[in-house]
Design an enzyme around this catalytic site. Structure first.
Site, PDB file in Angstrom:
ATOM      1  N   ASN A   7       0.876  -1.171   0.000  1.00 56.19           N
ATOM      2  CA  ASN A   7       0.000   0.000   0.000  1.00 56.19           C
ATOM      3  C   ASN A   7       0.918   1.228   0.000  1.00 56.19           C
ATOM      4  O   ASN A   7       1.465   1.595   1.035  1.00 56.19           O
ATOM      5  CB  ASN A   7      -0.885  -0.050   1.254  1.00 56.19           C
ATOM      6  CG  ASN A   7      -1.847   1.115   1.320  1.00 56.19           C
ATOM      7  OD1 ASN A   7      -1.787   2.038   0.513  1.00 56.19           O
ATOM      8  ND2 ASN A   7      -2.736   1.081   2.298  1.00 56.19           N
ATOM      9  N   ARG A  89      -2.617  -2.075  -3.385  1.00 56.11           N
ATOM     10  CA  ARG A  89      -3.789  -1.217  -3.206  1.00 56.11           C
ATOM     11  C   ARG A  89      -3.656  -0.047  -4.181  1.00 56.11           C
ATOM     12  O   ARG A  89      -2.630   0.635  -4.196  1.00 56.11           O
ATOM     13  CB  ARG A  89      -3.848  -0.691  -1.777  1.00 56.11           C
ATOM     14  CG  ARG A  89      -4.979   0.289  -1.609  1.00 56.11           C
ATOM     15  CD  ARG A  89      -5.022   0.864  -0.224  1.00 56.11           C
ATOM     16  NE  ARG A  89      -6.133   1.785  -0.125  1.00 56.11           N
ATOM     17  CZ  ARG A  89      -6.041   3.001   0.384  1.00 56.11           C
ATOM     18  NH1 ARG A  89      -4.892   3.456   0.840  1.00 56.11           N
ATOM     19  NH2 ARG A  89      -7.096   3.775   0.445  1.00 56.11           N
ATOM     20  N   HIS A 178     -12.693   3.498   0.016  1.00 54.06           N
ATOM     21  CA  HIS A 178     -12.756   2.516   1.122  1.00 54.06           C
ATOM     22  C   HIS A 178     -13.456   1.236   0.663  1.00 54.06           C
ATOM     23  O   HIS A 178     -13.947   0.464   1.503  1.00 54.06           O
ATOM     24  CB  HIS A 178     -13.571   3.049   2.327  1.00 54.06           C
ATOM     25  CG  HIS A 178     -12.884   4.102   3.133  1.00 54.06           C
ATOM     26  ND1 HIS A 178     -13.592   5.047   3.833  1.00 54.06           N
ATOM     27  CD2 HIS A 178     -11.590   4.361   3.387  1.00 54.06           C
ATOM     28  CE1 HIS A 178     -12.757   5.849   4.483  1.00 54.06           C
ATOM     29  NE2 HIS A 178     -11.527   5.444   4.210  1.00 54.06           N
ATOM     30  N   ARG A 239     -10.987  16.309   7.130  1.00 62.79           N
ATOM     31  CA  ARG A 239     -11.795  16.704   5.965  1.00 62.79           C
ATOM     32  C   ARG A 239     -13.164  17.203   6.425  1.00 62.79           C
ATOM     33  O   ARG A 239     -13.765  16.622   7.330  1.00 62.79           O
ATOM     34  CB  ARG A 239     -11.994  15.524   5.009  1.00 62.79           C
ATOM     35  CG  ARG A 239     -10.722  15.030   4.362  1.00 62.79           C
ATOM     36  CD  ARG A 239     -11.046  14.019   3.255  1.00 62.79           C
ATOM     37  NE  ARG A 239      -9.855  13.329   2.804  1.00 62.79           N
ATOM     38  CZ  ARG A 239      -9.628  12.031   2.999  1.00 62.79           C
ATOM     39  NH1 ARG A 239     -10.509  11.266   3.614  1.00 62.79           N
ATOM     40  NH2 ARG A 239      -8.514  11.483   2.548  1.00 62.79           N
ATOM     41  N   GLU A 383      -8.114  -4.760   5.564  1.00 61.57           N
ATOM     42  CA  GLU A 383      -7.938  -4.515   4.130  1.00 61.57           C
ATOM     43  C   GLU A 383      -6.818  -5.369   3.538  1.00 61.57           C
ATOM     44  O   GLU A 383      -6.919  -5.836   2.403  1.00 61.57           O
ATOM     45  CB  GLU A 383      -7.665  -3.027   3.883  1.00 61.57           C
ATOM     46  CG  GLU A 383      -8.907  -2.184   4.129  1.00 61.57           C
ATOM     47  CD  GLU A 383      -8.653  -0.693   4.041  1.00 61.57           C
ATOM     48  OE1 GLU A 383      -8.722  -0.161   2.938  1.00 61.57           O
ATOM     49  OE2 GLU A 383      -8.395  -0.080   5.088  1.00 61.57           O
TER      50      GLU A 383
END
Ligand code: AMP
Length: 397
Positions: A7, A89, A178, A239, A383
């Site tokens: 990743n 990823r 996601h 965010r 993940e």
């Protein structure tokens, strides 16, 4: 047989070597500040239930040096021959990928073509792919996209109400992110609750530093709260989530900021951090709120209010709603945030089980509601395991 999962961020590389069936991890770690003088790598080796950790400098190295160090470690541990494939990823696959893809020059070209949609992430992902292909030229490499799971959304969910040619010419639409986590967690919840894999409705709340809610019907994503970029939707660590788009022009005009500065602030200085004026870390905010910090309390209240609103609105798009699933650092650990959220959803038939909620933290999974119309459940996301499984499945190892 092991899968190496990578990743890559712009200055980081997370890696794990794991068995896609059992999920057992043999080696994992994180290289950070890549390309800078202080570049370093942390290696965690697992054997016989024990972990051995070491940390070292990478001497200013970048992704290539980090991958080379991982490869040297695999050699040192005698594990290199066990690696059957590498799973990467990749953040943005645009509309091209609705599933993982074997990386070929054509696939790399599409990932490159998606750079305008993910200008920070996709170049970093490509740097990781390039470094790993040079280090492991004999192995199949697979791209697992954050956006792929959401390609089952219908136009009513993914289109914005903007001029049509913004979509047809520029790809302006909602993609969602996601996806790997939502897909994994939804599958686990169906198994844990004994639901029918072909007939169920879930709402999954992935609450980490980035946050998104996804409605899943019969194993397929129906809607998700992140949009063309991860900025849309919920209040997150830094965010803003949804705001009136007119505020961009307003701040340019009134505060003399550039568009890039406003967008940067909406991504990096807003959300929990902006509202609290204190931190993007939920643990810190919970503690500060307990001690009477008004900003921390407002940040928590706004986070929960937007979350519960979004969950309630997503029930509208499902044929049936069986369960609300919490995951991610906050979803798996904060019984306080879960309790506040469930309280707001009481009118939709969710009856919290206070005791179960409080004890389901730090890796514990399970149901945190009493019998009602909807079951609330905590599931740990993984993940890396999902990427390893999808990689193994695609290359048939
Ligand atoms: P993630 O991005 O999934 O690693 O999640 C990071 C977020 O989870 C941060 O806001 C952390 O403060 C939050 N988190 C982790 N543990 C806890 C906890 N015990 N209570 C509240 N928030 C937590």
């Amino acid at each position: 047989m092991q899968i190496l999962v990578l990743n890559s961020g712009s200055s980081s590389l997370k890696f794990a070597l794991l068995d896609p069936v059992s999920g057992d991890v043999r080696l994992s770690g994180l290289a950070e500040r890549l390309g800078q003088e202080e570049a370093s790598i942390r290696l965690d080796r697992f054997a016989g239930g024990e972990r051995e950790r070491s940390e070292e400098s990478l001497g200013g190295g970048a992704h290539t040096e980090a991958v080379a160090r991982v490869l040297a470690e695999l050699d040192a541990l005698g594990l290199r021959a066990d690696v059957a494939a590498v799973g990467h990823r990749v953040v943005h696959g645009g509309e091209t990928f609705n599933a993982p893809a074997l990386i070929t020059p054509e696939v790399e070209a599409v990932i490159r073509a998606c750079i305008p949609l993910a200008p920070l992430h996709n170049p970093a992902n490509l740097a990781g792919i390039e470094a790993a292909r040079a280090a492991f030229p004999e192995l199949p490499h697979v791209a697992v996209f954050d956006t792929a799971f959401h390609q089952t959304m219908r136009p009513v969910a993914y289109r914005y109400a903007v001029p049509e040619e913004w979509y047809t010419h520029y790809g302006v639409r909602r993609y969602g992110f996601h996806g790997t986590s939502h897909q994994y967690v939804a599958g686990q919840a169906v198994r844990m609750l004994g639901l029918n894999p072909g007939r169920h409705g879930l709402i999954v709340a992935h609450l980490g530093n980035g946050c998104s809610v996804t409605s899943v019907q019969d194993g397929k994503s129906r809607d998700t709260s992140m949009g063309m970029t991860p900025l849309e939707g919920l209040v997150m660590g830094t965010r803003s989530g949804n705001v009136d788009p007119s505020l961009v022009e307003y701040m340019v005009r009134e505060a003399g900021m550039t568009v890039q500065e406003v967008t940067g602030a909406l991504n990096k200085e807003s959300g929990l951090l902006g509202l609290s004026g204190l931190s993007n870390d939920m643990r810190e905010l919970e503690e500060a709120a307990r001690n009477g910090h008004a900003g921390a309390q407002l940040a928590i209240d706004k986070f929960v209010y937007r979350l519960a609103q979004t969950i309630a609105s997503y029930a509208v798009g499902l044929h049936r709603w069986d369960a609300l699933v919490f995951t991610g650092g906050i979803g798996e650990n904060s019984s306080y945030i879960r309790a506040l959220t469930m309280e707001r959803l009481g009118s939709l038939g969710l009856v919290p089980d206070e005791r179960a909620n409080e004890s389901t933290v730090r890796g514990e999974q399970g149901v945190i509601s009493r019998e009602g119309w909807v079951t609330a459940v905590v599931v740990s996301t993984n993940e890396e395991l999902m990427i390893a499984r999808q990689t193994a499945e695609l290359v048939k190892v």
